[in-house]
Design a protein around this motif. Structure first.
Motif, short mmCIF file in Angstrom:
data_model
loop_
_atom_site.label_atom_id
_atom_site.label_comp_id
_atom_site.label_asym_id
_atom_site.label_seq_id
_atom_site.Cartn_x
_atom_site.Cartn_y
_atom_site.Cartn_z
N ASN A 1 33.73 63.94 48.53
CA ASN A 1 34.51 63.15 47.58
C ASN A 1 35.47 62.22 48.31
OD1 ASN A 1 34.05 63.60 44.65
ND2 ASN A 1 34.32 65.75 45.20
N THR A 2 36.06 62.72 49.40
CA THR A 2 36.96 61.88 50.19
C THR A 2 36.18 60.73 50.82
OG1 THR A 2 38.37 63.79 50.69
CG2 THR A 2 38.61 61.85 52.08
N GLN B 1 38.27 59.45 42.87
CA GLN B 1 37.58 60.22 43.91
C GLN B 1 38.58 60.97 44.78
OE1 GLN B 1 33.20 59.33 43.93
NE2 GLN B 1 34.52 60.92 44.70
N ILE B 2 39.63 60.29 45.21
CA ILE B 2 40.63 60.92 46.07
C ILE B 2 41.36 62.02 45.30
CG2 ILE B 2 42.80 60.53 47.29
CD1 ILE B 2 41.76 57.73 47.97
N ALA C 1 39.15 65.07 45.20
CA ALA C 1 39.11 65.72 46.51
C ALA C 1 40.40 66.49 46.77
CB ALA C 1 38.87 64.68 47.60
N THR C 2 41.53 65.90 46.44
CA THR C 2 42.82 66.55 46.67
C THR C 2 42.94 67.84 45.88
OG1 THR C 2 43.85 64.39 47.04
CG2 THR C 2 45.32 66.23 46.56
N ALA D 1 35.22 57.90 48.42
CA ALA D 1 36.31 56.99 48.07
C ALA D 1 36.39 55.80 49.01
CB ALA D 1 37.64 57.74 48.05
N LEU E 1 35.25 68.62 48.98
CA LEU E 1 36.43 68.00 49.58
C LEU E 1 36.01 66.86 50.51
CD1 LEU E 1 39.42 67.81 50.36
CD2 LEU E 1 39.03 69.70 51.98
N SER F 1 34.01 66.25 39.68
CA SER F 1 33.03 65.62 40.57
C SER F 1 31.80 65.16 39.80
CB SER F 1 32.62 66.59 41.68
OG SER F 1 33.72 66.92 42.51
N ARG G 1 38.12 54.67 43.00
CA ARG G 1 38.44 55.20 44.34
C ARG G 1 39.59 56.21 44.26
NH1 ARG G 1 35.93 52.40 48.52
NH2 ARG G 1 35.07 50.36 47.96
N TYR G 2 40.61 55.92 43.48
CA TYR G 2 41.72 56.86 43.32
C TYR G 2 41.26 58.14 42.62
CZ TYR G 2 44.85 53.01 44.59
OH TYR G 2 45.49 52.00 45.25
N THR H 1 37.06 71.28 39.95
CA THR H 1 36.58 70.42 41.03
C THR H 1 35.11 70.05 40.80
OG1 THR H 1 35.94 72.34 42.39
CG2 THR H 1 38.17 71.51 42.64
#
Length: 243
Positions: A154-155, A227-228, A231-232, A158, A151, A39, A224-225, A35
């Motif tokens: 990063n969310t 980043q998501i 975060a996931t 996005a 989490l 990041s 953007r994806y 993570t």
């Protein structure tokens, strides 16, 4: 302090040394470094410049014959008598980055590197704060807080609506990375035997995670994806470490 350290070392050996608990801890803590790694690396893709060309339809009064245009990726066309500035650009849609999102080329080309610098400033700030915080409230709570920050930020990143908003969020993401990098290794060392520590230090986590990140970028092609996705990935490690 030396006597206390020796007592703790002997206690770890007496309760079984490097056992199941240590293996679980190493897998979770070292695994969660992905993570931090992803990041930190986001701007290597997010700051990339996709192929682009100037949108000639936005150039008022342009006489193409006056210019020798061999490459449409120009910021400004100049002749002895006139100069035409490119006001709008068209980026290839196959690759979506921060650059193509907010047209960060030509006179705005300094922005992606500035976002990265702000992020690394956050890493430095996080490194300074995390050590004291870990000694005050404990490494587990500090580490869980750092993962929670990664989490959340990063969310949020996005869904950034401007590069200024992204730059601010990248700073706080950098702080979370600084916390994780600072606390990660000492968290594991305090529960493992002294014989195993030198081997743990040289586990190629960052190298492997960097390869996986490259595969993620090759697959998604959209910042953007990515980043998501980063975060996931935090969620399972955060829940298991709290457990």
């Amino acid at each position: 302090m030396t006597d206390l350290n020796e007592y703790l070392e002997e206690t770890i050996d007496d309760i079984g040394g490097f056992g199941l608990f240590q293996w679980i801890l190493v897998i979770l803590i070292f695994g969660s470094k992905i993570t931090d790694n992803w990041s930190t690396l986001m701007m290597t893709f997010g700051g990339a410049v996709p192929n682009w060309r100037c949108d000639l339809t936005t150039l008022d009064g342009l006489e193409i014959n006056e210019y020798n245009i061999s490459d449409l990726a120009f910021c400004e066309l100049t002749t002895t008598n006139s100069s035409v500035k490119c006001n709008s650009r068209l980026f290839e849609p196959e690759m979506s980055t921060v650059v193509s999102e907010w047209d960060l080329v030509c006179e705005r080309s300094w922005i992606p590197s500035t976002i990265t610098s702000l992020q690394m400033g956050g890493v430095i700030a996080g490194g300074f704060i995390s050590g004291q915080m870990a000694d005050t409230i404990g490494r587990k709570l500090t580490y869980a807080s750092a993962l929670s920050a990664l989490l959340v930020f990063n969310t949020a990143a996005a869904f950034s609506t401007s590069w200024q908003m992204l730059a601010t969020l990248r700073f706080f993401i950098g702080m979370g990375c600084g916390f994780v990098s600072s606390v990660n290794f000492t968290f594991v060392l305090e529960f493992t035997t002294r014989q195993s520590r030198s081997l743990l230090r040289f586990l190629p986590c960052r190298e492997v995670f960097g390869i996986l990140y490259a595969c993620l970028c090759w697959w998604l092609h959209d910042w953007r994806y990515i980043q998501i996705g980063t975060a996931t990935l935090v969620v399972p490690f955060l829940l298991l470490i709290i457990w």
